[in-house]
Scaffold this motif. Structure first.
Motif, short mmCIF file in Angstrom:
data_model
loop_
_atom_site.label_atom_id
_atom_site.label_comp_id
_atom_site.label_asym_id
_atom_site.label_seq_id
_atom_site.Cartn_x
_atom_site.Cartn_y
_atom_site.Cartn_z
N ALA A 117 0.87 -1.17 0.00
CA ALA A 117 0.00 0.00 0.00
C ALA A 117 0.91 1.22 0.00
CB ALA A 117 -0.91 0.01 1.22
N GLY A 118 0.43 2.29 -0.60
CA GLY A 118 1.25 3.49 -0.65
C GLY A 118 1.09 4.22 -1.97
N SER A 119 1.91 5.24 -2.17
CA SER A 119 1.85 6.07 -3.37
C SER A 119 3.20 6.11 -4.06
CB SER A 119 1.43 7.50 -3.01
OG SER A 119 0.19 7.52 -2.35
N ILE A 120 3.16 6.12 -5.39
CA ILE A 120 4.37 6.28 -6.20
C ILE A 120 4.12 7.40 -7.20
CG2 ILE A 120 5.97 5.22 -7.83
CD1 ILE A 120 5.29 2.50 -6.67
N SER A 121 4.96 8.42 -7.16
CA SER A 121 4.83 9.54 -8.09
C SER A 121 5.94 9.45 -9.14
CB SER A 121 4.90 10.87 -7.35
OG SER A 121 6.07 10.95 -6.54
N VAL A 122 5.56 9.71 -10.38
CA VAL A 122 6.48 9.52 -11.51
C VAL A 122 6.28 10.67 -12.50
CG1 VAL A 122 7.23 7.93 -13.33
CG2 VAL A 122 6.12 7.02 -11.27
N SER A 123 7.38 11.20 -13.05
CA SER A 123 7.24 12.19 -14.11
C SER A 123 8.45 12.10 -15.04
CB SER A 123 7.12 13.61 -13.54
OG SER A 123 8.39 14.13 -13.16
N GLY A 124 8.29 12.64 -16.25
CA GLY A 124 9.45 12.72 -17.13
C GLY A 124 9.20 12.38 -18.58
N ALA A 125 10.11 11.60 -19.15
CA ALA A 125 10.23 11.40 -20.59
C ALA A 125 8.95 10.89 -21.25
CB ALA A 125 11.38 10.45 -20.88
N PHE A 126 8.59 11.53 -22.36
CA PHE A 126 7.45 11.07 -23.15
C PHE A 126 7.70 9.66 -23.68
CE2 PHE A 126 6.86 15.65 -23.32
CZ PHE A 126 5.49 15.79 -23.21
N ALA A 127 8.97 9.31 -23.93
CA ALA A 127 9.28 7.99 -24.47
C ALA A 127 8.84 6.87 -23.54
CB ALA A 127 10.79 7.88 -24.74
N LEU A 128 8.97 7.09 -22.24
CA LEU A 128 8.65 6.06 -21.26
C LEU A 128 7.21 6.12 -20.76
CD1 LEU A 128 11.81 5.68 -19.00
CD2 LEU A 128 10.50 3.81 -19.97
N LEU B 221 11.55 9.77 -15.13
CA LEU B 221 11.70 9.04 -16.39
C LEU B 221 12.68 9.80 -17.27
CD1 LEU B 221 7.90 8.36 -17.07
CD2 LEU B 221 9.51 6.99 -15.69
N VAL B 222 13.77 9.15 -17.62
CA VAL B 222 14.84 9.84 -18.34
C VAL B 222 15.25 9.02 -19.55
CG1 VAL B 222 17.17 10.82 -18.17
CG2 VAL B 222 15.63 10.92 -16.19
N ARG C 118 24.60 15.03 -7.71
CA ARG C 118 23.50 15.50 -6.85
C ARG C 118 22.66 14.34 -6.32
NH1 ARG C 118 20.03 19.82 -9.88
NH2 ARG C 118 18.88 19.71 -7.92
N GLY C 119 23.05 13.11 -6.67
CA GLY C 119 22.37 11.94 -6.11
C GLY C 119 21.46 11.18 -7.04
N ALA C 120 21.47 11.54 -8.33
CA ALA C 120 20.64 10.81 -9.29
C ALA C 120 21.18 9.39 -9.47
CB ALA C 120 20.63 11.53 -10.63
N PHE C 121 20.30 8.40 -9.33
CA PHE C 121 20.69 7.00 -9.39
C PHE C 121 19.88 6.32 -10.48
CE2 PHE C 121 20.65 2.56 -7.80
CZ PHE C 121 22.02 2.37 -7.65
N PRO C 122 20.52 5.93 -11.61
CA PRO C 122 19.77 5.40 -12.75
C PRO C 122 19.61 3.89 -12.75
CG PRO C 122 22.05 5.75 -13.38
CD PRO C 122 21.94 6.15 -11.92
N ILE C 123 18.45 3.44 -13.21
CA ILE C 123 18.17 2.03 -13.45
C ILE C 123 17.68 1.90 -14.89
CG2 ILE C 123 16.87 -0.01 -12.76
CD1 ILE C 123 18.58 0.91 -10.50
N VAL C 124 18.36 1.14 -15.71
CA VAL C 124 17.93 0.92 -17.09
C VAL C 124 16.73 -0.04 -17.07
CG1 VAL C 124 18.56 0.09 -19.39
CG2 VAL C 124 20.27 1.24 -17.96
N LEU D 51 16.55 3.60 -21.78
CA LEU D 51 15.51 4.34 -21.08
C LEU D 51 15.65 4.05 -19.59
CD1 LEU D 51 12.48 3.68 -23.46
CD2 LEU D 51 14.02 5.65 -23.40
N LEU D 52 15.61 5.10 -18.78
CA LEU D 52 15.97 4.99 -17.37
C LEU D 52 14.84 5.36 -16.42
CD1 LEU D 52 19.34 7.02 -17.56
CD2 LEU D 52 19.06 4.56 -17.95
#
Length: 306
Positions: A18-29, A72-73, A84-90, A255-256
């Motif tokens: 249970a909980g919330s996930i907020s996401v924003s970013g690339a149109f591709a993803l 979404l990147v 600055r702490g950005a951590f990417p996952i492909v 896509l990340l």
């Protein structure tokens, strides 16, 4: 997936997370994340998603300022972003493709000859061609209409990288967002631009959508599109070319999902692990994306345990 109030994060063996996930970013993803979120909610009905598209630049900015959980990147991260702490996952692969109006007066010749990388540079960077016949004397003597992205976008950065430049070096009429740029190409018979695969092809019939098509890359630069370079007529053949690296990288790309390096949310990590599962990766090909191979997938999963 509009705004929803924040839900306290928890886990129950019977009802899942249970909980919330907020996401924003690339149109591709964006279209892919909608599908993944719907599947995740089937297993975890008490999870709420807030998902918005606004370009890769917005995604990275939002996650670094803690406005969202996942950015979404659709481009490589910059050094200052990782600092600055950005951590990417492909999570997937796709490609940026050059696009043109399918009613262009010289469309058949353009498909037969393609364009060389230097010709794209002279179109998008040097603004060398005022009229189409400046590029090729066989083309119509009408103005070239070059469209680029006005927003900070992974597609634009990736396309510029293919041309040996950065997004700021791209010149043309600025249009916001992938949907807007695709529509501008559709509305102008003399236009040329670039788009993510999913804004060019119809996912149902896997052909290019009405009034827009692909400008082939003359990869071997011999002045014509040879059989091995001719993989644009069907979505499956283009995706296969990206997968086998026949289509060059860039403009194919990773896509990340980007999270804050110190993000300790079990829910966010569970969702990321979920999209890397075999079943979720299996939805990529039918939707115009390239799934990760086992080696890359396992490498990305290992990141979540750190």
């Amino acid at each position: 997936m509009g705004c929803a109030p924040k839900v306290k994060e928890s886990y129950d063996e019977k009802e899942g997370y249970a909980g919330s996930i907020s996401v924003s970013g690339a149109f591709a993803l964006y279209p892919l994340v909608i599908l993944w979120s719907e599947d995740f909610k089937k297993l975890n009905p008490k999870v709420r998603f807030n998902i918005s598209a606004g370009g890769a630049g917005k995604g990275i900015a939002d996650v670094l300022t803690n406005m969202v959980d996942i950015g979404l990147v659709s481009r490589d991260l910059h050094v200052q972003e990782t600092e600055r702490g950005a951590f990417p996952i492909v999570v997937a692969k796709d490609a940026v493709i050059a696009t043109i109006n399918s009613e262009h007066p010289n469309i058949q010749l353009i498909k037969e000859r393609g364009l060389k990388r230097q010709e794209f540079i002279d179109l998008f960077i040097n603004q060398k061609y005022k009229n189409w016949n400046d590029l090729d004397s066989r083309f119509i003597k009408q103005p070239v209409e070059v469209f680029v992205r006005s927003d900070a976008a992974g597609a634009a950065e990736t396309w510029a990288k293919y041309l040996g430049q950065s997004q700021e070096d791209l010149k043309g009429i600025g249009i916001f967002g992938d949907p807007g740029l695709a529509q501008s190409i559709k509305d102008n018979k003399l236009a040329i631009g670039f788009n993510n695969i999913n804004y060019v092809y119809d996912i149902v019939n896997k052909k290019t959508s009405a009034n827009i098509t692909v400008v082939p890359l003359d990869i071997n630069e011999n002045g014509k599109i040879d059989a091995e370079e001719n993989f644009y007529d069907h979505l499956d053949s283009l995706v296969n070319a990206v997968s086998k690296k026949v289509y060059p990288s860039p403009p194919s790309r990773d896509l990340l999902f980007v999270i804050q390096k110190d993000n300790s949310s079990p829910l966010v990590k569970a969702f990321i692990a979920f999209v890397l599962e075999k079943q979720q990766q299996a939805i990529l090909l039918p939707n115009g994306y390239v799934p990760l191979n086992e080696e890359i997938k396992n490498k990305e999963l290992e990141k979540l345990s750190k």
